[in-house]
Write a protein that holds these residues in place. Structure first.
Motif, PDB file in Angstrom:
ATOM      1  N   GLU A 197       0.845  -1.202   0.000  1.00  0.00           N
ATOM      2  CA  GLU A 197       0.000   0.000   0.000  1.00  0.00           C
ATOM      3  C   GLU A 197       0.886   1.260   0.000  1.00  0.00           C
ATOM      4  OE1 GLU A 197      -3.278  -0.685   2.623  1.00  0.00           O
ATOM      5  OE2 GLU A 197      -4.111   1.302   2.306  1.00  0.00           O
ATOM      6  N   ARG A 219      -8.523  -2.975  12.350  1.00  0.00           N
ATOM      7  CA  ARG A 219      -8.524  -1.979  11.273  1.00  0.00           C
ATOM      8  C   ARG A 219      -9.617  -0.979  11.588  1.00  0.00           C
ATOM      9  NH1 ARG A 219      -7.118  -4.201   5.320  1.00  0.00           N
ATOM     10  NH2 ARG A 219      -6.003  -6.061   5.909  1.00  0.00           N
ATOM     11  N   CYS A 220      -9.383   0.258  11.203  1.00  0.00           N
ATOM     12  CA  CYS A 220     -10.465   1.252  11.343  1.00  0.00           C
ATOM     13  C   CYS A 220     -11.645   0.801  10.506  1.00  0.00           C
ATOM     14  CB  CYS A 220     -10.026   2.608  10.846  1.00  0.00           C
ATOM     15  SG  CYS A 220      -8.568   3.185  11.649  1.00  0.00           S
ATOM     16  N   THR A 221     -11.336   0.051   9.445  1.00  0.00           N
ATOM     17  CA  THR A 221     -12.371  -0.389   8.515  1.00  0.00           C
ATOM     18  C   THR A 221     -12.957  -1.765   8.871  1.00  0.00           C
ATOM     19  OG1 THR A 221     -10.584  -1.288   7.186  1.00  0.00           O
ATOM     20  CG2 THR A 221     -11.445   0.857   6.505  1.00  0.00           C
ATOM     21  N   ALA A 254      -9.479  -0.758   1.158  1.00  0.00           N
ATOM     22  CA  ALA A 254      -9.484   0.470   0.367  1.00  0.00           C
ATOM     23  C   ALA A 254      -8.207   0.569  -0.469  1.00  0.00           C
ATOM     24  CB  ALA A 254      -9.576   1.667   1.304  1.00  0.00           C
TER      25      ALA A 254
HETATM   26  C1  UN1 Z   1      -7.028   1.608   8.852  1.00  0.00           C
HETATM   27  O1  UN1 Z   1      -7.521   0.633   9.381  1.00  0.00           O
HETATM   28  O2  UN1 Z   1      -6.873   2.647   9.498  1.00  0.00           O
HETATM   29  O3  UN1 Z   1      -8.946  -0.323   3.772  1.00  0.00           O
HETATM   30  C2  UN1 Z   1      -6.529   1.624   7.463  1.00  0.00           C
HETATM   31  C3  UN1 Z   1      -8.215  -0.993   4.498  1.00  0.00           C
HETATM   32  C4  UN1 Z   1      -6.736  -0.736   4.459  1.00  0.00           C
HETATM   33  C5  UN1 Z   1      -6.392   0.462   5.279  1.00  0.00           C
HETATM   34  C6  UN1 Z   1      -6.965   0.455   6.653  1.00  0.00           C
HETATM   35  N1  UN1 Z   1      -6.330  -0.531   3.091  1.00  0.00           N
HETATM   36  O4  UN1 Z   1      -8.658  -1.838   5.251  1.00  0.00           O
END
Ligand code: UN1
Length: 508
Positions: A119, A296-298, A459
């Protein structure tokens, strides 16, 4: 090997790895004379130490950045980009080495670590390309013999405060656009992942970036982070981390009229409609809920399911979870690594207790794992709750661990309402075979990222990354949108009529 070389090698191997600050192109100690330890979350092994810096170190870094930026801002952007290409190739060359450092200090499994370094590589190439784009507008003037355009100019000094869960990807999302647009950087990486930060900066150094442009200052949020936010010469603070800290940064930066770009929590949901391919949804959920141990934030932490397929989904999810192997992420066969530290482990366990007390039904997991030699690490069993109500705390608050909650619903409309009922707005996903409902969801899900027939993670760097509501403050990391964070717009009018023309007056 002669004796002396053997002794030297032995000395080198036993010497404690020590990472220093990088200020004005030099690797330097902190005035504090203090160090903190970096440990491996798999087994608590001490990997080495890093300096614990003070406000005085930040001061030096900002001064260096200031000097360097004066020249850098006038280096043509395509020339600035040449350094970024070098960074990209060096990252590519060292992908495996960097991934190993990442897994050791952060714990994510090696395949994911490689993906994260990729990434950063992608981001470096992409932002290097911006050196030859960085588009502004040329528009017609309303007056005769007059030319109008807008150009981007650097903000100045960017203070970057980055998290441990994506220590190189997120640092790349912030530092690369800052540099290509002509800014200098003062960077405080998370205390949990200092070595990878040091390795990234070594790459900037090796790429020949002029000294003082990238400065690395290790230390705590209260000492180093605060000093960055408070410093009058730091023009923009870009932060990824908790809402609690983000709000404090924003409050103080507001008083100082300083720009902030904030990326904070998420409470992301996968919706599974009755017409979905359930096996596909199971794969998507398992990957986005338990990959990176849910850190992960996601990450997916809510599963909104149509009641008619709830039981099938539950059964299949439990079966798939059975196959997840916990352990040291350096072992290629491992699916789920440890969580970052003890306090995180305890917080996750506390949430599981809260869920049970709230009346949610625990289907699987819900415990700290200590068997099979995992007792020295921070391992939490992938956990699944069902019969969760949307207003329960486990369905509203960010847990940041491998815990997912099934919330049954009766319709797409209810699913969207549940999805949107949380304070965050980062990512959402929907599994459906019905194109009409997919488009309805794309329109109505209120998050910054939406997936159709895929989980909530993954992402790509050439699109804007960020969220709505409590997740952010309207800015985006990565993508062209990130240029907006590190630049000011300058509108330029060139009047070649030879007379003073009054806009809005002489032409009407
Ligand atoms: C995060 O968790 O802050 O979309 C970033 C994703 C990764 C980036 C996560 N490409 O899960």
């Amino acid at each position: 090997m002669n004796n002396q070389t053997v002794q030297e090698t032995a000395k080198k191997d036993t010497a404690v790895k020590k990472y220093l600050n990088f200020i004005n192109g030099e690797w330097v100690d902190s005035e504090s004379g203090k160090y903190t330890q970096n440990t491996n979350p798999v087994n608590g092994e001490v990997l080495g130490e890093v300096v614990a810096s003070t406000k005085a170190d930040v001061e030096k870094a900002v001064q260096a950045a200031k000097e360097a930026q004066k020249k850098w801002r006038n280096v043509p952007a395509p020339e600035r980009a040449d350094f970024l290409y070098k960074v990209a190739y060096l990252l590519k060359e060292r992908k495996e080495e960097l991934a190993q450092v990442l897994t050791k200090e952060m714990g994510k499994v090696i395949a994911e670590a490689r993906g994260e370094v990729q990434e950063a590589i992608d981001m470096a190439f992409y932002m290097a390309g911006e050196g030859r784009r960085m588009f502004g507008d040329t528009v017609p003037s309303e007056l005769r013999n007059k030319f109008a355009m807008s150009v981007r100019v650097p903000v100045g000094i960017a203070g970057l405060i980055t998290p441990w869960n994506f220590p190189i990807a997120i640092a790349s999302w912030k530092s690369l656009p800052a540099l290509v647009t002509g800014n200098a950087v003062v960077w405080k990486p998370a205390s949990e992942t200092p070595f990878l930060a040091g390795e990234f900066v070594k790459i900037y150094e090796e790429a020949g970036l002029p000294k003082g442009l990238v400065n690395l200052v290790y230390g705590s949020g209260s000492e180093v982070g605060n000093a960055i936010v408070e410093h009058p010469d730091v023009d923009i603070v870009s932060f990824t981390g908790s809402n609690e800290v983000g709000k404090k940064i924003n409050g103080r930066a507001g008083e100082l009229l300083k720009r902030t770009s904030l990326e904070m929590g998420g409470k992301n949901a996968v919706t599974v409609l009755e017409d979905a391919d359930i096996d596909l949804a199971v794969d998507g959920i398992v990957w986005s809920a338990f990959g990176t141990s849910g850190q992960r934030c996601t990450a997916c932490s809510r599963i909104i399911v149509h009641e008619s397929v709830k039981e099938e989904l539950e059964q299949k999810l439990m079966k798939r979870m059975e196959m997840l192997k916990l352990g040291d992420g350096l072992d290629e066969s491992i699916d789920v690594g440890p969580v970052i530290n003890r306090s995180s482990l305890e917080k996750i366990h506390e949430y599981v207790k809260i869920g049970k007390d709230e009346g949610a039904k625990l289907l699987k997991g819900g415990e700290i794992v200590t068997e099979n030699g995992l007792d020295k690490g921070n391992f939490y069993a992938p956990t699944l709750f069902t019969n969760v109500k949307s207003d329960m705390r486990i369905a509203q608050e960010e847990i940041f661990g491998p815990v997912a909650s099934i919330i049954p619903v009766k319709s797409l409309e209810e699913a969207i309402e549940v999805n949107n009922s949380v304070e965050f707005g980062l990512s959402s996903s929907i599994f459906t075979a019905d194109v009409n409902r997919a488009f309805q969801a794309m329109r109505d899900l209120d998050t910054g990222i939406v997936y159709i027939n895929a989980g909530t993670t993954g992402a790509e760097i050439h699109l804007p990354f960020g969220g709505t509501k409590g997740t952010g403050n309207g800015h985006r990391d990565s993508g062209v949108a990130s240029l907006d964070v590190y630049t000011e717009w300058k509108s330029v009018y060139i009047d070649y009529s030879g007379k003073i023309q009054r806009a809005q007056i002489d032409n009407y």
